[in-house]
Write a protein that holds these residues in place. Sequence first.
Motif, mmCIF file in Angstrom:
data_model
loop_
_atom_site.group_PDB
_atom_site.id
_atom_site.type_symbol
_atom_site.label_atom_id
_atom_site.label_comp_id
_atom_site.label_asym_id
_atom_site.label_seq_id
_atom_site.Cartn_x
_atom_site.Cartn_y
_atom_site.Cartn_z
ATOM 1 N N UNK A 193 116.405 53.714 -32.596
ATOM 2 C CA UNK A 193 115.343 54.345 -31.837
ATOM 3 C C UNK A 193 114.629 53.451 -30.840
ATOM 4 N N UNK A 194 114.147 52.175 -31.482
ATOM 5 C CA UNK A 194 113.430 51.106 -30.845
ATOM 6 C C UNK A 194 114.407 50.528 -29.867
ATOM 7 N N UNK A 195 115.556 50.532 -29.888
ATOM 8 C CA UNK A 195 116.547 49.976 -28.917
ATOM 9 C C UNK A 195 116.602 50.744 -27.314
ATOM 10 N N UNK A 196 115.887 51.959 -27.541
ATOM 11 C CA UNK A 196 115.755 52.636 -26.147
ATOM 12 C C UNK A 196 114.762 51.745 -25.398
ATOM 13 N N UNK A 197 113.774 50.971 -25.796
ATOM 14 C CA UNK A 197 113.103 50.301 -25.221
ATOM 15 C C UNK A 197 113.123 48.774 -24.710
ATOM 16 N N UNK A 198 113.784 48.368 -25.431
ATOM 17 C CA UNK A 198 114.251 46.879 -25.110
ATOM 18 C C UNK A 198 115.415 46.242 -25.853
ATOM 19 N N UNK A 199 115.993 45.299 -25.233
ATOM 20 C CA UNK A 199 117.019 44.511 -25.773
ATOM 21 C C UNK A 199 116.609 44.055 -27.229
ATOM 22 N N UNK A 200 115.435 43.636 -27.254
ATOM 23 C CA UNK A 200 115.022 43.069 -28.797
ATOM 24 C C UNK A 200 115.314 44.141 -29.781
ATOM 25 N N UNK A 201 115.153 45.339 -29.451
ATOM 26 C CA UNK A 201 115.373 46.539 -30.331
ATOM 27 C C UNK A 201 116.867 46.617 -30.581
ATOM 28 N N UNK A 202 117.681 46.231 -29.653
ATOM 29 C CA UNK A 202 119.200 46.255 -29.715
ATOM 30 C C UNK A 202 119.673 45.089 -30.861
ATOM 31 N N UNK A 203 118.868 44.065 -30.573
ATOM 32 C CA UNK A 203 119.031 42.955 -31.362
ATOM 33 C C UNK A 203 118.992 43.027 -32.896
ATOM 34 N N UNK A 204 117.858 43.678 -33.136
ATOM 35 C CA UNK A 204 117.580 44.214 -34.671
ATOM 36 C C UNK A 204 118.436 45.226 -35.267
ATOM 37 N N UNK A 205 118.531 46.298 -34.224
ATOM 38 C CA UNK A 205 119.521 47.202 -34.690
ATOM 39 C C UNK A 205 121.011 46.653 -35.035
#
Length: 320
Positions: free
Chosen positions: A178-190
């Motif tokens: 869900x955090x990937x919706x807001x930034x690329x950092x969220x995609x990295x953690x996911x």
Amino acid sequence: MGKLGRFACIFTPMVLTIGALLCLGLAFSGQLNKNSSLQNDLYFFKANLQDFTSDPDNPDIVKEANDQIDNELLQALQSQAKTNGDLKDFYQVGLFGYCSGTIDDKTKKETVEFCSPRKTGFYFDPIEVWGLNNTSVQVAFPKEMTDGLNAYRKVAKWMFAAYATALGFTAGTILVGISALFSRWGSLITTIVQTLQCLFFFGAATTSTAVYASLVGVFETVMKQYNIHSGLGKNMLIVVWFGVALSLAANLFWTISICCCSGASAHKKTVVEKTPYTYERVASPYLGASGNNSHQMHPVASGGHGTSGSAYEPFRQQHV
């Protein structure tokens, strides 16, 4: 457009991850409910004793390799089938337990009659399940069978732990995603979390396929001469490996989402215009004239009492 593009970027990996979660859920549900045909069709290993239990008193029950038969084991199995009724026509093994039932001789229809209680780290022990643990057969069990069961017993706990860990990381991927919706950092953690999920899922699928394939080999080598056959559960393996494929695909798309669609909204440039009649700094009077305009020093009489001398005030002079 930034948020919409970000949503489109993570939609595919999120759907793939949810699909992998459903596959894991199906794998865990196998052999838990005797009244569910779907769950009954999901098993890793199946032992078929129908040909043996159909006529346990027949001395010619085994047609081949009579010289290799352990008469003590044969008599113990026949005794269990006849007196105690502990031997069923088939046994199906899942992650949490096993189910057993009967097969109609005419229609070949299988009916599940019993499912064992759930147990974490479960492994199928035919000696215990078939009621042979209190007989001399337990000691005289063929060495190949004993070694194969011991190896299976050791790996079973790791296999269950790998499936459980994969399930946990899959659920974690969906939550963190869900955090990937807001930034690329969220995609990295996911992506990091989902990579761990992918590794454990692949390891669990590989281990379960290998260990139950080995168990089938042991049963076919040792028990085939007693007309006891075994096989792998194709439906379960399809579900598990399809889930692994979804997990691998999700990992690829989660990785791509790190580089695409930042999710930041486009900012409009603001142009600030100077308002009229604002103060503008004039050039130093000591630098001389420049261009058409020049700045000169003009004397201004000092007013008031107690003052002397003169002062100079710079001002802009326009030439007509």
